[in-house]
Design a protein around this motif. Structure first.
Motif, mmCIF file in Angstrom:
data_model
loop_
_atom_site.group_PDB
_atom_site.id
_atom_site.type_symbol
_atom_site.label_atom_id
_atom_site.label_comp_id
_atom_site.label_asym_id
_atom_site.label_seq_id
_atom_site.Cartn_x
_atom_site.Cartn_y
_atom_site.Cartn_z
ATOM 1 N N GLU A 20 36.262 40.706 39.040
ATOM 2 C CA GLU A 20 35.494 40.827 39.701
ATOM 3 C C GLU A 20 35.240 41.423 41.080
ATOM 4 O O GLU A 20 36.927 41.206 41.805
ATOM 5 C CB GLU A 20 35.510 39.137 40.592
ATOM 6 N N ALA A 42 33.428 46.099 42.192
ATOM 7 C CA ALA A 42 31.970 47.392 43.129
ATOM 8 C C ALA A 42 32.474 47.914 44.293
ATOM 9 O O ALA A 42 32.167 48.482 44.068
ATOM 10 C CB ALA A 42 30.461 46.694 42.857
ATOM 11 N N GLU A 43 33.305 46.969 44.910
ATOM 12 C CA GLU A 43 33.541 47.496 46.303
ATOM 13 C C GLU A 43 34.955 48.355 45.888
ATOM 14 O O GLU A 43 35.879 48.158 47.039
ATOM 15 C CB GLU A 43 33.907 45.841 46.916
ATOM 16 N N ASN A 53 26.915 41.163 37.351
ATOM 17 C CA ASN A 53 26.622 41.078 38.865
ATOM 18 C C ASN A 53 28.001 42.170 39.226
ATOM 19 O O ASN A 53 26.690 42.984 40.354
ATOM 20 C CB ASN A 53 27.184 40.015 40.235
ATOM 21 N N GLU A 54 28.611 42.807 38.525
ATOM 22 C CA GLU A 54 29.071 43.776 39.496
ATOM 23 C C GLU A 54 28.567 44.700 38.757
ATOM 24 O O GLU A 54 28.571 46.472 39.879
ATOM 25 C CB GLU A 54 30.680 43.679 38.466
ATOM 26 N N LYS A 59 25.086 45.150 38.599
ATOM 27 C CA LYS A 59 24.450 45.473 39.346
ATOM 28 C C LYS A 59 24.799 46.098 40.618
ATOM 29 O O LYS A 59 23.807 46.617 40.931
ATOM 30 C CB LYS A 59 22.881 43.778 39.443
ATOM 31 N N LYS A 60 25.786 45.707 41.564
ATOM 32 C CA LYS A 60 25.844 45.910 43.006
ATOM 33 C C LYS A 60 26.338 47.222 42.565
ATOM 34 O O LYS A 60 25.845 48.101 43.553
ATOM 35 C CB LYS A 60 27.318 44.940 43.104
ATOM 36 N N TYR A 61 27.381 47.815 41.122
ATOM 37 C CA TYR A 61 27.179 49.149 41.434
ATOM 38 C C TYR A 61 25.805 49.950 41.553
ATOM 39 O O TYR A 61 26.151 51.266 41.833
ATOM 40 C CB TYR A 61 27.781 49.048 40.614
ATOM 41 N N ASN A 62 24.939 49.902 40.468
ATOM 42 C CA ASN A 62 23.748 50.690 40.303
ATOM 43 C C ASN A 62 22.775 49.631 39.478
ATOM 44 O O ASN A 62 23.235 49.502 37.750
ATOM 45 C CB ASN A 62 24.302 51.716 39.292
ATOM 46 N N PRO A 63 21.959 48.614 40.451
ATOM 47 C CA PRO A 63 21.186 48.130 39.487
ATOM 48 C C PRO A 63 20.018 48.621 38.657
ATOM 49 O O PRO A 63 19.725 48.012 37.443
ATOM 50 C CB PRO A 63 20.059 47.659 40.402
#
Length: 333
Positions: A222, A225-226, A264-265, A267-271
Motif C-alpha cells: 500500500e 504508487a507514491e 487502487n495502487e 489506479k493511482k499509478y495509471n488509471p
C-alpha cells in the motif's frame, strides 16, 4: 537470468559527429592554367540511432559502457570530391524500451518492433565546397563552408517488460513459486517479503506447442504508487502486460480488501491499467477443505462478481492446468 543481470534503467551520454569542412581548391592541370574552383563538399557527421532487437531482454550491455560517439564527416577535396560520411552509432535495445530526455524527463519515443530504427541525434551537415560559390562576378572564390557541429545529449533508457501475463500481488503471495512451477524459470524463492527485486520472465508451455510469456513482478505494498517499497521501479512493467493475474493467498485476512488495495495502487499509478483483462488466483489453497472453498466462493461472488477467480496451489499442483486454460482464453479473446 540472475537479478544482478536484469538491468532495466540506464542513463547514457550521446554525441553525434561533426560535418566535414568544404574544400577550397582551384583546378590545376597541364595546359589548363586557370581551371576555376573545384573544392568538394564535406561529408555529414554520423547519426546516433536506436534500434529494436527482439533477442535482447535487458539493458545490461549499457551497464558499464555509457558514452557513445558517432564518427565525424571527412573534409571535401579537389575535383568536387565529397568527403565520406561519419560512421553511424547504433544503440541496440530490447522491445518495450522507452527513451527519455534525462534533463526534462520528456518521453522522446519508444521502441516496440524488431529492427525498428529511430534517429535520436542527427550528425552535423557537411559544409559546401568553394565551387558552389562561383559566380560571374566572383569566378575564383577562396572560401567554403565549415561543417555544422554535431549534437550532444544525455538520455535515459527505461525498459518496460513485454509479457502476456503479469503477476500482481503483495510480497510473499507466492508469485515466484507459481512462475517456477508453470515455467522453466528459476526465480529466487524464500519465506520473507521482497525476495523478488527484479522482474522474472518465464515461458508457459500450452497445448499444441503454443506458449505465452508470464512476468513475476516485485510485490506491491500500500502506497506503492507514491514510491513506497519498490514503487515506480516495478509498476512501469505492468503497463506492458496484456492480462493481469492477481495472486492473493488463501490465508489472507480479507481477500476482497487485499484485491481492492492492489487495484487502487494500479489506479493511482495509471488509471488505464484498470482497462486490462484481470483474473484472480487464490494461492496456497491446498490448506483449504472443500467446504471452506465453497463458503469463500460465495463471498467472492458477491465482492467482485465481474472478475473471474480460481483456487490454486503451486506446491500441490492444484488447478494449474485450469489456470492455463483460463489465461489462454483471456489472451485470445
Amino acid at each position: 537470468m540472475t537479478e544482478g543481470n536484469f538491468v532495466d534503467y540506464v542513463k547514457v551520454h550521446l554525441s553525434s559527429g561533426n560535418g566535414g569542412k568544404g574544400s577550397v581548391h582551384l583546378h590545376r592541370e597541364k595546359y589548363v592554367a586557370k581551371g576555376g574552383p573545384d573544392g568538394g563538399d564535406g561529408g555529414r557527421g554520423g547519426h546516433v540511432i536506436v534500434r529494436g532487437n527482439k533477442n535482447l531482454w535487458t539493458l545490461i550491455h549499457y551497464k558499464f559502457k555509457k558514452h557513445f560517439k558517432a564518427g565525424h564527416g571527412e573534409h571535401g577535396s579537389k575535383n568536387r570530391s565529397t568527403g565520406a560520411d561519419g560512421t553511424d552509432v547504433y544503440l541496440e535495445v530490447p522491445l518495450g524500451t522507452v527513451i527519455r530526455n534525462t534533463e526534462t524527463n520528456q518521453v522522446l519515443f519508444e521502441i516496440t518492433e524488431d529492427q525498428e530504427e529511430r534517429i535520436i541525434l542527427e550528425g552535423g551537415k557537411g559544409g559546401r565546397g568553394n565551387w558552389h560559390f562561383k559566380s560571374p562576378t566572383n569566378q575564383t572564390p577562396r572560401y567554403a563552408q565549415p561543417g555544422i557541429p554535431g549534437q550532444e545529449s544525455q538520455i535515459t533508457l527505461e525498459l518496460k517488460v513485454l509479457a502476456d501475463v503479469g503477476l500482481v500481488g503483495f510480497p510473499n503471495a507466492g508469485k515466484s513459486t507459481l512462475l517456477s512451477v508453470m515455467t522453466s524459470a528459476k526465480p529466487k524463492i524464500a519465506d520473507y517479503e521482497f525476495t523478488t527485486l527484479k522482474p522474472n520472465l518465464g515461458i508457459v508451455e500450452y497445448r499444441d506447442f503454443q506458449s505465452f510469456v508470464m512476468a513475476d513482478i516485485p510485490g506491491i505494498i500500500e502506497g506503492a504508487a507514491e514510491g513506497k517499497g519498490l514503487g515506480h521501479y516495478f509498476l512501469r512493467h505492468i503497463e506492458r502486460n496484456a492480462t493481469l493475474l492477481f495472486l492473493i493467498p488463501a490465508d489472507s485476512n480479507d481477500i476482497s480488501q487485499e484485491y481492492q488495495i492492489l487495484l487502487n495502487e494500479l489506479k493511482k499509478y495509471n488509471p488505464e491499467l484498470l482497462d486490462k483483462r484481470r483474473f484472480v488466483a487464490i494461492s496456497k489453497s491446498d490448506m483449504l477443505d472443500e467446504e471452506l472453498i465453497q463458503e469463500m466462493s460465495a463471498e467472492l461472488d458477491k465482492d467482485f462478481p465481474d472478475t473471474p477467480y480460481l483456487f490454486i496451489s503451486s506446491v500441490a499442483q492444484m488447478g494449474l492446468q485450469e489456470l492455463k486454460d483460463k489465461l489462454w482464453q483471456l489472451l485470445n479473446e
